[in-house]
Design an enzyme around this catalytic site. Structure first.
Site, short mmCIF file in Angstrom:
data_model
loop_
_atom_site.label_atom_id
_atom_site.label_comp_id
_atom_site.label_asym_id
_atom_site.label_seq_id
_atom_site.Cartn_x
_atom_site.Cartn_y
_atom_site.Cartn_z
CE LYS A 1 53.44 38.13 44.90
NZ LYS A 1 52.91 39.58 45.23
CD GLU B 1 36.88 44.56 41.36
OE1 GLU B 1 38.00 44.30 40.74
OE2 GLU B 1 36.74 43.64 42.27
CB CYS C 1 36.48 40.03 46.19
SG CYS C 1 36.23 38.80 47.25
CD GLU D 1 52.88 44.29 44.94
OE1 GLU D 1 52.06 43.20 45.30
OE2 GLU D 1 52.68 44.64 43.66
CB SER E 1 42.58 42.24 39.51
OG SER E 1 43.73 42.08 38.94
CG PHE F 1 45.14 45.81 48.26
CD1 PHE F 1 44.56 46.21 49.30
CD2 PHE F 1 45.08 45.80 46.98
CE1 PHE F 1 43.27 47.17 48.78
CE2 PHE F 1 43.42 46.42 46.44
CZ PHE F 1 42.96 47.09 47.61
P1 NAD Z 1 46.03 42.16 41.76
O1 NAD Z 1 45.68 41.48 40.82
O2 NAD Z 1 46.56 43.59 41.50
O3 NAD Z 1 47.06 41.53 42.74
C1 NAD Z 1 47.15 40.39 43.21
C2 NAD Z 1 48.43 39.85 43.36
O4 NAD Z 1 48.85 39.51 41.98
C3 NAD Z 1 49.33 40.25 44.18
O5 NAD Z 1 50.03 39.29 44.90
C4 NAD Z 1 50.38 41.04 43.26
O6 NAD Z 1 51.70 41.19 43.73
C5 NAD Z 1 50.28 40.24 41.86
N1 NAD Z 1 50.43 40.83 40.83
C6 NAD Z 1 49.86 42.17 40.30
N2 NAD Z 1 50.28 42.53 39.09
C7 NAD Z 1 50.85 41.48 38.50
C8 NAD Z 1 51.45 41.11 37.16
N3 NAD Z 1 51.52 42.29 36.34
N4 NAD Z 1 51.91 40.02 36.89
C9 NAD Z 1 51.85 38.88 38.01
N5 NAD Z 1 51.67 39.40 39.25
C10 NAD Z 1 51.04 40.39 39.56
O7 NAD Z 1 45.06 42.52 42.85
P2 NAD Z 1 45.02 43.33 43.94
O8 NAD Z 1 44.67 44.91 43.56
O9 NAD Z 1 45.89 43.19 45.03
O10 NAD Z 1 43.58 42.98 44.87
C11 NAD Z 1 42.17 43.47 44.54
C12 NAD Z 1 41.72 42.75 43.67
O11 NAD Z 1 41.33 41.37 44.00
C13 NAD Z 1 40.25 43.07 43.17
O12 NAD Z 1 39.89 42.93 41.71
C14 NAD Z 1 39.20 42.06 44.09
O13 NAD Z 1 37.94 41.76 43.47
C15 NAD Z 1 40.01 40.90 43.72
N6 NAD Z 1 39.83 39.87 44.92
C16 NAD Z 1 38.95 38.72 44.61
C17 NAD Z 1 38.82 37.82 45.46
C18 NAD Z 1 37.95 36.69 45.16
O14 NAD Z 1 37.44 35.84 45.98
N7 NAD Z 1 37.33 36.58 43.87
C19 NAD Z 1 38.90 38.14 46.82
C20 NAD Z 1 39.72 39.10 47.33
C21 NAD Z 1 40.26 40.30 46.19
#
Ligand code: NAD
Length: 503
Positions: free
Chosen positions: A181, A388, A289, A184, A234, A157
């Site tokens: 994808k 985090e 991040c 959401e 994450s 997000f």
């Molecule tokens: P998230 O892991 O909750 O979601 C990321 C994606 O995974 C979304 O598209 C979501 O729909 C999907 N998703 C969520 N739960 C899922 C599940 N149980 N099974 C399958 N798919 C699922 O992450 P977020 O809250 O949207 O973003 C924040 C996180 O992203 C933080 O941990 C941040 O550090 C990380 N991030 C990392 C970087 C990097 O480059 N390392 C960059 C940006 C964000």
């Protein structure tokens, strides 16, 4: 129901084969304006059949897209660049409306994404292979890079425009077709991107968007028609995507979470370090991040540094991202805000000192706000250090030496970004050699590499063996073929069952 619902909800669907597809799986999710707490849209979640539909469109498109010459692709990417450049503000407004970040920050996000487009305008140069003339007598050997086919990107997000650009731009420029994808929580920017790509002349089916949740992600991971998956999000989900995607035979790069430290040595310029800590700790409400989450104050630096950070906090203006005077917006959802705020209870309960409590300074209008917050005397056992957090809660850990600071960073399970503030070039050089982190800043608090280097962490911040965008992005989205070629005189041809060893 804990938020007001506006009377006219916008509906957000998919983009498949060059057109919007409403989505008829019957499952939807709410999208909020985090600055007011109101639901503004409803996003349709894709079914397995809708993922099949997107893969079919991308597969059909790939059969012609991979024939596009490099010069035609470069020309198209210049048009994409121009169009995105003209629509910067449009894109940024979509980000602020659903993510909450202030407009200036949203414009910064768009800029850093556009830099990746700029980089792939040079795709003819980036896809050059190698050529060895006369590798053996009369034999030439060369390598060519070819696309993988249909590839997918799953994004978080916090950067709804930039992180997708890290993926689709190199993937498509390399000759792949792409399925995005998005998160959401803020899905609109993906549809605007699709419309702009179509307007620029990208053939239908080369870029597709499927909205959704775990159902869509699992369908992508299992689909035999998808060759590779890029994921950013994450750490637990990154690990899940890596394990399941590779088990299904796909190439996967999965970037995870972070806990970024900023070490301040006693010789550092304290005002500069305090400015950097406030900017990198609270920018985008800490939902980056590469945000600084922990300031590691070494020796005598601690008292003046905490004092200088504290002095700056009352001046940070928190408010609606569309208000030009706001410097920090709300968090993305109410649940996330409440989770972040909970560290302001658990921190002091576990022995930290609460220096600034953002619950007292947050605007009180129903939006998902939390003001800038500071915890001092944090230790590695506390939840505020171990988690985090991903919000405007900055922790200060006090240590007595450089070695102790280095050990803290290297013992941390994450390894995304780190910064060192010092005036000592020798120590800085030693630090870049010693530290087990993928992106290092020397007096730079958020060392996001420029587009012609690659982005990625170490340890639990990345699963897979390729960083994203830059040269490693080109490697990820292509596979090489080595060709050994001979144009012999038919008169000299004979049968020879020995292993080829001509010199
Ligand atoms: P998230 O892991 O909750 O979601 C990321 C994606 O995974 C979304 O598209 C979501 O729909 C999907 N998703 C969520 N739960 C899922 C599940 N149980 N099974 C399958 N798919 C699922 O992450 P977020 O809250 O949207 O973003 C924040 C996180 O992203 C933080 O941990 C941040 O550090 C990380 N991030 C990392 C970087 C990097 O480059 N390392 C960059 C940006 C964000």
């Amino acid at each position: 129901m804990n938020a007001a619902v506006t009377t006219e909800l916008k509906t957000i669907g998919h983009w498949i084969g060059g057109e919007t597809v409403r989505g008829d799986a019957g499952r939807t999710g709410p999208v909020y304006n985090p600055a007011t707490g109101e639901q503004t849209s409803e996003v349709h979640f894709a079914s397995v059949e809708e993922i099949d539909h997107a893969v079919a469109a991308a597969t059909t498109a790939h059969s012609t897209w991979r024939h596009w010459s490099l010069s035609k692709r470069a020309e198209l990417f210049f048009r994409i660049y121009q169009l995105l450049d003209e629509h910067r503000e449009d894109l940024a407004r979509h980000l602020t409306a659903e993510h909450g970040k202030v407009l200036s920050d949203a414009l910064g996000e768009v800029q850093r994404g556009i830099e990746v487009i700029e980089y792939v305008c040079g795709i003819p140069e980036l896809l050059k292979g190698a050529f060895s003339e006369q590798a053996s007598t009369g034999i030439d050997v060369y390598s060519i890079r070819q696309p993988l086919g249909v590839v997918a990107g799953i994004t978080p997000f916090n950067f709804p425009a930039m992180v997708p650009m890290w993926m689709w731009a190199p993937a498509i420029a390399c000759g792949n077709t792409f399925i995005l994808k998005p998160s959401e929580k803020d899905p609109s920017a993906s549809i605007l991107t699709a419309e702009l790509l179509k307007e620029a002349g990208l053939p239908d089916g080369v870029f597709n968007v499927v909205q959704g949740d775990k159902v869509a992600v699992d369908a992508i991971l299992q689909h035999p028609g998808i060759a590779a998956v890029s994921f950013v999000g994450s750490t637990p989900i990154a690990r899940y995507v890596y394990e399941n995607g590779t088990k299904a035979g796909k190439r996967v790069q999965a970037l995870g979470g972070a806990k970024n430290h900023m070490i301040v040595l006693p010789d550092a310029d304290i005002d500069m370090a305090a400015d950097a800590a406030v900017s990198a700790g609270y920018g985008s409400a800490g939902e980056r991040c590469m945000a600084i989450s922990v300031v590691v104050a070494v020796g005598d630096a601690a008292d003046p540094l905490v004092g200088a950070i504290k002095d700056r906090l009352p001046k940070v203006k928190v408010g609606d991202g569309l208000d030009p005077s706001s410097e920090m917006g709300p968090l993305v959802t109410r649940e996330h805000r409440d989770k972040v705020a909970s560290y302001l209870d658990s921190g002091p309960a576990q022995g930290a000192t609460l220096v600034a409590d953002g619950r007292e300074t947050a605007p009180d209008n129903g939006g998902f706000f939390l003001g800038v917050s500071l915890l001092d005397d944090v230790t590695p056992e506390m939840d505020a250090y171990r988690d985090e957090i991903f919000g405007p809660v900055l922790s200060v850990v006090r240590v007595s030496s450089y070695d102790e600071a280095l050990r803290l960073v290297n013992d941390n399970p994450y390894g995304n970004g780190v910064a060192l503030f010092t005036r000592d070039g020798g120590v800085a050089r030693q630090f870049q050699f010693d530290v087990n982190v993928g992106m290092v800043g020397i007096n730079v608090p958020i060392p996001v590499p420029v587009a012609y280097y690659s982005f990625g962490g170490w340890k639990s911040s990345l699963f897979g063996d390729r960083h994203i965008y830059g040269p490693e992005g080109i490697d990820f989205y292509t596979r090489t073929k080595a060709v050994t070629s001979r144009w012999p005189d038919p008169a000299t041809s004979k049968v020879d069952l020995g292993f080829p060893q001509t010199r």
